[in-house]
Scaffold this motif. Structure first.
Motif, PDB file in Angstrom:
ATOM      1  N   GLU A  33       0.816  -1.216   0.000  1.00  0.00           N
ATOM      2  CA  GLU A  33       0.000   0.000   0.000  1.00  0.00           C
ATOM      3  C   GLU A  33       0.847   1.262   0.000  1.00  0.00           C
ATOM      4  O   GLU A  33       0.505   2.250  -0.631  1.00  0.00           O
ATOM      5  N   VAL A  87     -11.338  -7.310   0.972  1.00  0.00           N
ATOM      6  CA  VAL A  87     -10.787  -5.971   0.753  1.00  0.00           C
ATOM      7  C   VAL A  87     -11.966  -5.037   0.560  1.00  0.00           C
ATOM      8  O   VAL A  87     -12.796  -5.253  -0.325  1.00  0.00           O
ATOM      9  N   VAL A  89     -12.857  -1.206  -0.305  1.00  0.00           N
ATOM     10  CA  VAL A  89     -12.251   0.028  -0.789  1.00  0.00           C
ATOM     11  C   VAL A  89     -13.184   1.196  -0.521  1.00  0.00           C
ATOM     12  O   VAL A  89     -14.371   1.135  -0.843  1.00  0.00           O
ATOM     13  N   LEU A 130     -10.131   1.920  -9.228  1.00  0.00           N
ATOM     14  CA  LEU A 130      -9.376   1.157  -8.238  1.00  0.00           C
ATOM     15  C   LEU A 130      -7.898   1.279  -8.570  1.00  0.00           C
ATOM     16  O   LEU A 130      -7.508   1.145  -9.720  1.00  0.00           O
ATOM     17  N   THR A 134      -4.843  -1.954  -5.000  1.00  0.00           N
ATOM     18  CA  THR A 134      -6.008  -2.754  -4.576  1.00  0.00           C
ATOM     19  C   THR A 134      -5.906  -4.165  -5.150  1.00  0.00           C
ATOM     20  O   THR A 134      -6.126  -5.160  -4.461  1.00  0.00           O
ATOM     21  N   LEU A 151     -14.042  -8.509  -2.779  1.00  0.00           N
ATOM     22  CA  LEU A 151     -13.661  -7.106  -2.957  1.00  0.00           C
ATOM     23  C   LEU A 151     -14.921  -6.251  -2.939  1.00  0.00           C
ATOM     24  O   LEU A 151     -15.789  -6.413  -3.794  1.00  0.00           O
ATOM     25  N   THR A 153     -16.513  -2.527  -3.296  1.00  0.00           N
ATOM     26  CA  THR A 153     -16.279  -1.129  -3.662  1.00  0.00           C
ATOM     27  C   THR A 153     -17.612  -0.422  -3.780  1.00  0.00           C
ATOM     28  O   THR A 153     -18.601  -0.987  -4.217  1.00  0.00           O
TER      29      THR A 153
END
Ligand SMILES: Nc1nc2c(ncn2[C@@H]2O[C@H](COP(=O)(O)OP(=O)(O)OP(=O)(O)O)[C@@H](O)[C@H]2O)c(=O)[nH]1
Ligand SMILES: [Mg+2]
Length: 356
Positions: A33, A87, A89, A130, A134, A151, A153
């Motif tokens: 990151e 994950v 986001v 993204l 990511t 994921l 988002t």
């Protein structure tokens, strides 16, 4: 060369990651990151180990219940003995604690489960999509050995379109009050959804939205487009539904994927098991049709583009050369002797012609 620049401790981190240390995973994620020295080497090393985890993208408007469904799916998967990396986001809830207390309490059992790893990321790419990192965090979770990587988002702007590039299967979550299905089409969601979920089906309007979506999907499939049009005395609704059923059967025969529309109540877990069954069905379709390798190939090509963009940006700005050339041109820029385009061109030429 990335392999020439292995910082101290990176090999040990890789070993610990491979042997399943969660702390090593957390450290590796931070390294990626923050673009710390050696992160590219690490990702290079794990590259051959990728592709075991099934990647599921979940997107949709803010507050649609994405996290609730992700939690539900995770619980369902854990019940089957699978492990899950998540994950999220740009989340506002509940992974970052922006949620109501109730949400956080429900998440707690996942947070303390060794078979689950949750990472929230605030990073977005420069264009609002993204960021490459990511995708790289998803890689780390894959390499770590989670059988599924989820994921989440928020579907605003580019990120919802990008998620399709990051996932094997993309779930688009809508809610009755999130606007009609026309809106969904405008946003390009039709293009990326492998599955539609109408969440909050406990609220009014879910059936209507589901029917509208079904009808639009049916028309888009181009199957019997006129099937409902000329009928007398039959409601559009029932025609749409039966025609859609026929279209689904025809699609199955042609080994195509007919995008399902599923109603769910994330809060109570209703529909979650069905969603997982559909996702697994989609995996089967991807494998049999050859679409999985096509998607993964496209993903790899995209990754290379992202890595090149990042490398060029870093070489240009972080290493000082670009700033130096820019500073040297400022006076002429100010007087108008040079335009930003000339200076930009000059910098790119200087950077790309320099040997590294
Ligand atoms: N009535 C109803 N509420 C729900 C349902 N599913 C989730 N919610 C609630 O909707 C709110 C938002 O849920 P989240 O799961 O945080 O939604 P999200 O899409 O992840 O939200 P963001 O990440 O902030 O975009 C929470 O208060 C949930 O409890 C449902 O099926 N019915
Ligand atoms: Mg959320």
């Amino acid at each position: 060369m990335i392999t020439n620049e292995i910082p101290p401790g990176a090999r040990e981190l890789l070993d610990r990651l491979r042997s399943g240390h969660r702390l090593a995973l957390a450290r590796a994620i931070s390294m990626v990151e923050n673009g710390k020295p050696g992160f590219e080497w690490l990702l290079h090393e794990i590259h051959r180990e990728l592709g075991r985890a099934q990647r599921i993208g979940v997107t949709g408007p803010p507050g649609a219940g994405k996290s609730t469904l992700v939690s539900g799916l995770t619980r369902e998967l854990r019940g089957r003995g699978e492990t899950v990396g998540i994950v999220a986001v740009d989340p506002t809830s509940p992974f970052t604690g922006g949620a109501l207390l109730g949400d956080r309490i429900r998440m707690n059992d996942l947070a303390t489960d060794d078979g689950v790893f949750i990472r929230s990321m605030a990073t977005r790419g420069s264009l609002g999509g993204l960021s490459t990192s990511t995708h790289e965090v998803a890689d780390l979770l894959d390499a770590f050995g989670f059988s599924r990587v989820l994921l989440e988002t928020v579907g605003v702007g580019q990120s919802e379109l990008d998620i399709a590039g990051a996932a094997d299967t993309t779930v688009v979550v809508l809610v009755p009050e999130s606007g009609d299905s026309i809106q969904a089409m405008k946003a390009g969601l039709m293009e990326i959804a492998d599955v539609f979920v109408i969440n909050k089906a406990d609220r009014p309007g879910a059936d209507r939205l589901a029917q509208e979506l079904e009808l639009m999907l049916h028309m888009r499939m181009g199957e019997g487009g006129s099937a409902g049009a000329g009928h007398h005395g039959v409601s559009l609704r029932s025609v749409g539904r039966s025609a859609r059923e026929r279209a689904k059967e025809a699609a199955a025969q042609r080994h195509e994927w007919a995008i399902p529309v599923l109603k769910a109540i994330g809060q109570s877990g209703e529909g979650v098991a069905e969603l997982l069954a559909i996702i697994d069905g989609h995996t089967g379709y991807l494998e049999e049709s050859g679409e999985l390798s096509r998607r993964r190939r496209a993903r790899l090509a995209d990754r290379v583009r992202g890595v090149v963009d990042r490398l060029l940006r870093r070489w240009t700005w972080s290493d000082g050369r670009g700033e130096e050339l820019l500073a040297g041109a400022l006076a002429e820029l100010e007087t108008g002797e040079l335009s930003p385009y000339e200076v930009g061109d000059r910098i790119v030429r200087a950077i790309t012609s320099s040997t590294r």
